[in-house]
Design a protein around this motif. Structure first.
Motif, short mmCIF file in Angstrom:
data_model
loop_
_atom_site.label_atom_id
_atom_site.label_comp_id
_atom_site.label_asym_id
_atom_site.label_seq_id
_atom_site.Cartn_x
_atom_site.Cartn_y
_atom_site.Cartn_z
N SER A 1 70.90 -2.14 123.91
CA SER A 1 71.26 -3.37 124.63
C SER A 1 70.02 -3.99 125.24
O SER A 1 69.67 -3.68 126.40
CB SER A 1 72.30 -3.05 125.72
N PRO A 2 69.32 -4.85 124.51
CA PRO A 2 68.12 -5.48 125.07
C PRO A 2 68.47 -6.34 126.27
O PRO A 2 69.50 -7.02 126.28
CB PRO A 2 67.59 -6.31 123.90
N VAL A 3 67.58 -6.33 127.27
CA VAL A 3 67.83 -7.03 128.53
C VAL A 3 67.01 -8.31 128.58
O VAL A 3 65.80 -8.31 128.33
CB VAL A 3 67.47 -6.13 129.73
N GLY A 4 67.64 -9.40 128.91
CA GLY A 4 66.97 -10.68 129.00
C GLY A 4 65.88 -10.68 130.05
O GLY A 4 66.04 -10.11 131.13
N GLY A 5 64.73 -11.31 129.72
CA GLY A 5 63.61 -11.37 130.64
C GLY A 5 62.63 -10.23 130.48
O GLY A 5 61.58 -10.23 131.12
N ILE B 1 61.78 -15.52 116.02
CA ILE B 1 62.79 -14.80 115.23
C ILE B 1 64.17 -14.87 115.88
O ILE B 1 64.31 -15.09 117.09
CB ILE B 1 62.41 -13.32 115.03
N GLN B 2 65.18 -14.71 115.03
CA GLN B 2 66.53 -14.39 115.48
C GLN B 2 66.89 -13.05 114.86
O GLN B 2 66.34 -12.66 113.81
CB GLN B 2 67.51 -15.47 115.05
N TYR B 3 67.80 -12.32 115.49
CA TYR B 3 68.06 -10.96 115.04
C TYR B 3 69.43 -10.48 115.47
O TYR B 3 70.06 -11.04 116.39
CB TYR B 3 66.99 -10.01 115.59
N LYS B 4 69.90 -9.43 114.80
CA LYS B 4 71.14 -8.76 115.16
C LYS B 4 70.82 -7.41 115.77
O LYS B 4 69.95 -6.69 115.27
CB LYS B 4 72.03 -8.55 113.92
N THR C 1 75.17 -4.21 121.53
CA THR C 1 75.21 -3.76 120.14
C THR C 1 76.20 -4.59 119.35
O THR C 1 77.34 -4.82 119.79
CB THR C 1 75.61 -2.28 120.08
N GLY C 2 75.75 -5.07 118.18
CA GLY C 2 76.61 -5.86 117.32
C GLY C 2 76.43 -7.36 117.49
O GLY C 2 76.84 -8.14 116.63
N GLU C 3 75.80 -7.80 118.59
CA GLU C 3 75.63 -9.22 118.84
C GLU C 3 74.38 -9.75 118.13
O GLU C 3 73.43 -9.00 117.87
CB GLU C 3 75.55 -9.51 120.34
N THR C 4 74.38 -11.05 117.87
CA THR C 4 73.26 -11.73 117.23
C THR C 4 72.74 -12.83 118.15
O THR C 4 73.53 -13.50 118.83
CB THR C 4 73.69 -12.34 115.88
N THR C 5 71.45 -13.02 118.17
CA THR C 5 70.86 -14.05 119.04
C THR C 5 71.32 -15.44 118.62
O THR C 5 71.51 -15.74 117.44
CB THR C 5 69.33 -14.01 118.97
N ALA D 1 67.73 -5.98 113.49
CA ALA D 1 67.45 -6.43 112.13
C ALA D 1 67.23 -7.94 112.19
O ALA D 1 68.05 -8.68 112.73
CB ALA D 1 68.60 -6.10 111.19
N ILE D 2 66.11 -8.40 111.65
CA ILE D 2 65.76 -9.81 111.71
C ILE D 2 66.64 -10.62 110.75
O ILE D 2 66.76 -10.29 109.57
CB ILE D 2 64.28 -10.02 111.37
N THR D 3 67.25 -11.70 111.27
CA THR D 3 68.08 -12.59 110.46
C THR D 3 67.38 -13.91 110.16
O THR D 3 67.79 -14.64 109.25
CB THR D 3 69.42 -12.88 111.18
#
Length: 424
Positions: free
Chosen positions: A51-55, A43-46, A82-86, A25-27
């Motif tokens: 679990s998106p992977v960096g890179g 964008i920043q998002y929650k 899950t649950g973390e925000t950028t 969800a875009i914050t």
């Protein structure tokens, strides 16, 4: 219209990870810029699930009230759970939209929109290109009515009145791989299909199965189609008779055919053509000297004008050229472009090859089989000649020093096959 191998186009497509169970969800969303029909945002998002992977770059669908509103390709800079925000902004390219705070984006496996059981659709295709077989087609589409999905069966009739049925195996819009495409999204969409026939998928009227009952079995070509079917240009055959050879292959270049297509019909170009360049069609024979299969297509893809230091003329048209970009993703793509693919400028030249194929008399009966075969593996000791083996493009001011190509996974000058040329 005649077709060429889809390989050149697939190399240009964005590579996205097959994310599963990903929902964000875009914050925060800030519009950055627009390129053609693609909008770019920071964008920043929650992370709501997954679990998106960096890179990695992941393909996502934008949903609002259970309806598809657009498609995005998100570059994930930092791995999240899950649950973390950028903490920092990531870039996303979007076809459709707009997107804003509160927009939800999900991976393909979570796209479950309600579609009617008796769903119908229709669209038109433009120039189609061949895949690995004469029944695999890849084509841009326009005037979509309804919704299409990977796995849908369709039927089509081309501008010659030839019919076929096919299955959709892939959909892309503005270089974003998707599962479901709905009407009304701005951008250039492409589909890949497997047909039950070799009947051309170019300039076809397409519907869901059962939708062509009232379409006549034969059609008359429109004025537009007739104009597109008669490309013009200037050619000049230049004898070369040069040999490039290593322990695996022997490539004998018989002639280069200098080709300058007529820009009169440029309004029909699907991919932009630079009419200021001089194009050279390669007439050559390639021989597998070994007792094992050799990928002739790699040598042809990388074939180009080279200088004695191993610099390729591909520099003018490389797909991922970063122009000293500070973006690490673009720099990584450029390294792959140079060191792995080598001749990827030919992606940009594919439209010119189509023009030349249409320009050549009896291409389908005299040249197509060899042109397709030389882009694939050669059997042990097999030898093939094609008068349309590959294509190169350079500015008229370019100083031609030699011909070259290379073998191996990564470019290394010791793997370069090079022959100096002085008579051009």
């Amino acid at each position: 219209m005649r077709r060429t191998c889809v390989l050149f186009f697939l190399l240009s497509w964005s590579v996205c990870a097959a994310a599963q169970n990903l929902k964000i969800a875009i914050t925060k969303a800030t519009f950055s810029y627009k390129q053609d029909e693609t909008n770019f945002y920071m964008i920043q998002y929650k992370v709501l699930s997954g679990s998106p992977v960096g890179g990695e770059r992941v393909a996502l669908t934008a949903l609002q009230n259970g309806q598809i509103k657009g498609y995005g390709s998100l570059y994930v800079s930092t791995s999240l759970k899950t649950g973390e925000t950028t903490k920092y902004e990531d870039e996303i390219s979007v076809a459709g939209g707009p997107i804003a705070v509160g927009t939800t984006l999900v991976s393909h496996d979570l796209v479950n929109i309600n579609l009617p059981a008796n769903r119908t659709f229709s669209f038109k295709t433009q120039q189609a290109f061949l895949g690995n077989t004469n029944k695999d087609f890849f084509a841009p589409i326009q005037n979509l009515k309804g919704t299409i999905q990977v796995g849908d069966m369709l039927e089509y009739v081309n501008d010659k009145g030839q019919r076929g049925k096919a299955k959709i195996t892939d959909i892309d819009i503005e270089k974003i791989h998707i599962k479901t495409l709905v009407e009304g999204i701005a951008g250039t969409a492409f589909i890949t299909v497997v047909s039950d026939t070799e009947n051309d998928f170019t300039n076809a009227t397409v519907t869901s199965v059962g939708g062509l009952k009232n379409v006549p079995a034969t059609t008359t070509k429109s004025t537009e189609t007739a104009a597109k079917a008669a490309p013009k240009g200037k050619t000049k055959t230049i004898p070369v008779n040069a040999v490039l050879e290593n322990s695996d292959v022997k490539i004998t270049v018989h002639n280069l055919i200098k080709f300058n297509p007529d820009p009169a019909n440029s309004q029909y170009d699907i991919f932009k053509v630079d009419y200021s360049l001089d194009y050279y069609i390669v007439d050559c024979t390639i021989e597998n000297k070994t007792n094992k299969p050799v990928d002739a297509g790699e040598y042809m893809l990388r074939f180009n004008f080279f200088d004695k230091n191993g610099k390729s003329a591909d520099e003018f048209l490389r797909v991922f050229k970063s122009e000293n970009s500070k973006d690490e993703v673009k720099k990584d793509a450029e390294k792959i472009d140079v060191n792995v693919f080598g001749g990827t400028s030919k992606i940009r030249l594919s439209q010119v090859m189509v023009k030349y194929q249409d320009f050549v008399p009896d291409y389908d009966t005299k040249h197509k089989a060899a042109a397709n075969a030389i882009m694939k593996e050669l059997a042990p000791k097999q030898k093939i000649r094609s008068e349309l083996a590959t294509l190169m493009g350079v500015p008229p001011s370019y100083k031609i020093e030699g011909l070259g190509t290379w073998g191996g996974t990564f470019f290394n000058k010791k793997n370069l096959l090079f022959v100096p040329i002085s008579n051009l």
